[in-house]
Scaffold this active site. Structure first.
Site, PDB file in Angstrom:
ATOM      1  N   CYS A   1      -5.369  -5.870  -5.802  1.00  0.00           N
ATOM      2  CA  CYS A   1      -4.896  -5.496  -4.456  1.00  0.00           C
ATOM      3  C   CYS A   1      -6.010  -5.502  -3.422  1.00  0.00           C
ATOM      4  O   CYS A   1      -5.743  -5.599  -2.229  1.00  0.00           O
ATOM      5  CB  CYS A   1      -4.229  -4.135  -4.510  1.00  0.00           C
ATOM      6  SG  CYS A   1      -5.350  -2.776  -4.898  1.00  0.00           S
TER       7      CYS A   1
ATOM      8  N   HIS B   1       2.099   2.675  -4.385  1.00  0.00           N
ATOM      9  CA  HIS B   1       1.724   1.731  -3.335  1.00  0.00           C
ATOM     10  C   HIS B   1       2.765   0.604  -3.314  1.00  0.00           C
ATOM     11  O   HIS B   1       2.468  -0.554  -3.631  1.00  0.00           O
ATOM     12  CB  HIS B   1       0.328   1.183  -3.642  1.00  0.00           C
ATOM     13  CG  HIS B   1      -0.355   0.540  -2.469  1.00  0.00           C
ATOM     14  ND1 HIS B   1       0.216   0.453  -1.211  1.00  0.00           N
ATOM     15  CD2 HIS B   1      -1.582  -0.062  -2.364  1.00  0.00           C
ATOM     16  CE1 HIS B   1      -0.632  -0.167  -0.393  1.00  0.00           C
ATOM     17  NE2 HIS B   1      -1.725  -0.484  -1.066  1.00  0.00           N
TER      18      HIS B   1
ATOM     19  N   GLN C   1       2.179  -2.848  -1.552  1.00  0.00           N
ATOM     20  CA  GLN C   1       1.281  -3.738  -2.280  1.00  0.00           C
ATOM     21  C   GLN C   1       2.055  -4.533  -3.321  1.00  0.00           C
ATOM     22  O   GLN C   1       1.861  -5.744  -3.485  1.00  0.00           O
ATOM     23  CB  GLN C   1       0.175  -2.915  -2.966  1.00  0.00           C
ATOM     24  CG  GLN C   1      -0.804  -3.770  -3.758  1.00  0.00           C
ATOM     25  CD  GLN C   1      -1.582  -4.708  -2.860  1.00  0.00           C
ATOM     26  OE1 GLN C   1      -2.177  -4.279  -1.894  1.00  0.00           O
ATOM     27  NE2 GLN C   1      -1.580  -6.004  -3.161  1.00  0.00           N
TER      28      GLN C   1
ATOM     29  N   ARG D   1      -0.224   6.238   5.502  1.00  0.00           N
ATOM     30  CA  ARG D   1      -1.073   6.223   4.290  1.00  0.00           C
ATOM     31  C   ARG D   1      -1.584   7.642   4.124  1.00  0.00           C
ATOM     32  O   ARG D   1      -2.249   8.175   5.017  1.00  0.00           O
ATOM     33  CB  ARG D   1      -2.229   5.239   4.455  1.00  0.00           C
ATOM     34  CG  ARG D   1      -3.311   5.419   3.409  1.00  0.00           C
ATOM     35  CD  ARG D   1      -4.273   4.268   3.343  1.00  0.00           C
ATOM     36  NE  ARG D   1      -3.641   3.106   2.738  1.00  0.00           N
ATOM     37  CZ  ARG D   1      -4.290   2.042   2.294  1.00  0.00           C
ATOM     38  NH1 ARG D   1      -5.604   1.979   2.387  1.00  0.00           N
ATOM     39  NH2 ARG D   1      -3.638   1.028   1.766  1.00  0.00           N
TER      40      ARG D   1
ATOM     41  N   ASP E   1      -7.449  -3.068 -10.739  1.00  0.00           N
ATOM     42  CA  ASP E   1      -7.721  -2.400  -9.463  1.00  0.00           C
ATOM     43  C   ASP E   1      -8.993  -1.580  -9.673  1.00  0.00           C
ATOM     44  O   ASP E   1      -9.469  -1.413 -10.808  1.00  0.00           O
ATOM     45  CB  ASP E   1      -6.517  -1.515  -9.083  1.00  0.00           C
ATOM     46  CG  ASP E   1      -6.658  -0.849  -7.708  1.00  0.00           C
ATOM     47  OD1 ASP E   1      -7.514  -1.288  -6.914  1.00  0.00           O
ATOM     48  OD2 ASP E   1      -5.911   0.112  -7.435  1.00  0.00           O
TER      49      ASP E   1
ATOM     50  N   ARG F   1       0.726  -9.490   1.985  1.00  0.00           N
ATOM     51  CA  ARG F   1       1.041  -8.148   2.505  1.00  0.00           C
ATOM     52  C   ARG F   1       1.793  -8.289   3.823  1.00  0.00           C
ATOM     53  O   ARG F   1       2.774  -7.604   4.078  1.00  0.00           O
ATOM     54  CB  ARG F   1      -0.258  -7.348   2.729  1.00  0.00           C
ATOM     55  CG  ARG F   1      -0.996  -6.950   1.463  1.00  0.00           C
ATOM     56  CD  ARG F   1      -0.232  -5.930   0.654  1.00  0.00           C
ATOM     57  NE  ARG F   1       0.064  -4.724   1.409  1.00  0.00           N
ATOM     58  CZ  ARG F   1      -0.756  -3.693   1.565  1.00  0.00           C
ATOM     59  NH1 ARG F   1      -1.934  -3.697   0.978  1.00  0.00           N
ATOM     60  NH2 ARG F   1      -0.401  -2.619   2.261  1.00  0.00           N
TER      61      ARG F   1
HETATM   62  N1   CP Z   1      -4.741  -3.257  -0.778  1.00  0.00           N
HETATM   63  C1   CP Z   1      -4.816  -2.386   0.247  1.00  0.00           C
HETATM   64  O1   CP Z   1      -3.941  -1.522   0.435  1.00  0.00           O
HETATM   65  O2   CP Z   1      -5.902  -2.576   1.040  1.00  0.00           O
HETATM   66  P1   CP Z   1      -6.419  -1.596   2.195  1.00  0.00           P
HETATM   67  O3   CP Z   1      -6.902  -0.325   1.535  1.00  0.00           O
HETATM   68  O4   CP Z   1      -7.536  -2.352   2.852  1.00  0.00           O
HETATM   69  O5   CP Z   1      -5.289  -1.310   3.123  1.00  0.00           O
HETATM   70  N1  NVA Z   2      -5.926   2.444  -6.087  1.00  0.00           N
HETATM   71  C1  NVA Z   2      -6.613   2.203  -4.844  1.00  0.00           C
HETATM   72  C2  NVA Z   2      -5.878   1.181  -4.043  1.00  0.00           C
HETATM   73  C3  NVA Z   2      -6.543   0.810  -2.757  1.00  0.00           C
HETATM   74  C4  NVA Z   2      -5.749  -0.165  -1.945  1.00  0.00           C
HETATM   75  C5  NVA Z   2      -6.781   3.488  -4.074  1.00  0.00           C
HETATM   76  O1  NVA Z   2      -5.839   4.294  -4.043  1.00  0.00           O
HETATM   77  O2  NVA Z   2      -7.855   3.702  -3.531  1.00  0.00           O
END
Ligand code: CP
Ligand code: NVA
Length: 308
Positions: free
Chosen positions: A265, A135, A138, A108, A226, A293
């Site tokens: 998400c 993502h 997701q 990530r 989101d 997930r």
């Molecule tokens: N939806 C998602 O990616 O959640 P986290 O940020 O908790 O991993």
């Molecule tokens: N769009 C959000 C998704 C988190 C899972 C972010 O990037 O923070």
């Protein structure tokens, strides 16, 4: 060739469909097992996944860890700041070293370019666990969530409300792979990345950017939103004000089909991008979506490691 999963298009529609089918089958086959018990065939016994986090996470962290365990393997979960990466070791060298120890890497990152660099220098599969740009893991879960309730992706109508962010970019990519429509209700200046829109349209998806939230939601099969402020973005009042008309509330949901499924998400900001009554309401699929997930990522791992 090493199978990376940086975006859905790395796999393509056919492989994504195969992964979704495998995920559903494995999910069904786990009835009665405890969460930590391996699947009966333990297909990734002896395999190790390294997970690297440059940003916070709950779902991605735990679901990848549990996914590899259920496949019979194990994981090493690291925060980038506690690795030598945090002291300036290059991404390329990190990729070369980790490739000597582990069978796959999930990262990530705050910068999609780092993900691409990691993949360019790793000799094991690299998986995008969220970047500033996309993502895909997701959206694998999102697709699984709506199809397990009987939705046919081709020709379905999705409405996205709010910020044109990383999650939306991956939904648009999925629309190109499965030929569905995405109506995007967003304020000016908060559109998704043009490259995803162009690619999806070229692939046969219908992607519309709309300024009227009611029009965007009208007749939708799936309504998605989101956070208005993604990780790494400034918490600007001006943005929150611009987003307010695109809040998903019961009044707006009423414009969607009565059978519409609501997705988010998570993490959610109750009464910002969506009201609590929608998040907790009968059309909300958010807890199944979070669970999925795990199931979807098991299929991603199997695909990356050549088992699908
Ligand atoms: N939806 C998602 O990616 O959640 P986290 O940020 O908790 O991993
Ligand atoms: N769009 C959000 C998704 C988190 C899972 C972010 O990037 O923070």
């Amino acid at each position: 060739m090493t199978r990376h999963f940086l975006d859905l298009s790395d796999a393509g529609g056919e492989a994504v469909a195969t992964m979704l089918k495998a995920a559903l089958a494995r999910k069904g086959a786990r009835a009665g097992l405890t969460k930590g018990a391996p699947d009966a065939d333990a297909p990734l016994a002896g395999h190790t996944l390294a997970c690297i986090f440059e940003k916070n996470s709950t779902r991605t962290r735990v679901s990848f860890d549990m996914a590899i365990r259920q496949l019979g393997g194990s994981s090493i979960v690291m925060d980038a700041g506690s690795m030598q990466l945090g002291r300036g070791e290059t991404i390329a060298d990190t990729a070369r070293v980790l490739s000597r120890y582990v069978d796959a890497i999930m990262i990530r990152t705050d910068d999609h370019a780092k993900l691409e660099e990691l993949a360019a220098h790793a000799s094991v599969p690299v998986i995008n666990g969220l970047s500033d740009r996309s993502h895909p893991c997701q959206i694998m879960a999102d697709l699984l969530t709506v199809i397990e309730r009987g939705l046919t992706l081709a020709g379905s109508e999705w409405a996205w409300l709010g910020d044109g962010n990383n999650v939306l970019n991956s939904i648009i990519e999925a629309a190109g792979l499965f030929k569905f429509r995405v109506n995007i209700g967003c304020p000016e200046g908060y559109e998704p990345e043009q490259r995803y829109v162009v690619a999806a349209r070229d692939a046969g998806a219908t992607i519309s950017i709309m300024r009227d939230p009611e029009l965007a939601v009208a007749g939708a099969d799936v309504v998605v939103t989101d956070t208005w402020v993604s990780m790494g973005q400034h918490h600007a009042q001006e943005k929150l004000t611009a987003m307010m008309p695109f809040q998903v509330n019961a009044r707006l949901m009423a414009y969607a089909k009565p059978s519409a499924q609501f997705l988010h998400c998570l993490p959610a900001h109750r009464d910002e991008e969506a009201t609590a009554d929608v998040l907790d309401g009968p059309q909300s699929r958010i807890w199944d979506e979070a669970e999925n997930r795990l199931h979807a990522q098991k299929a991603v791992l199997l695909w990356c490691l050549g088992r699908l």
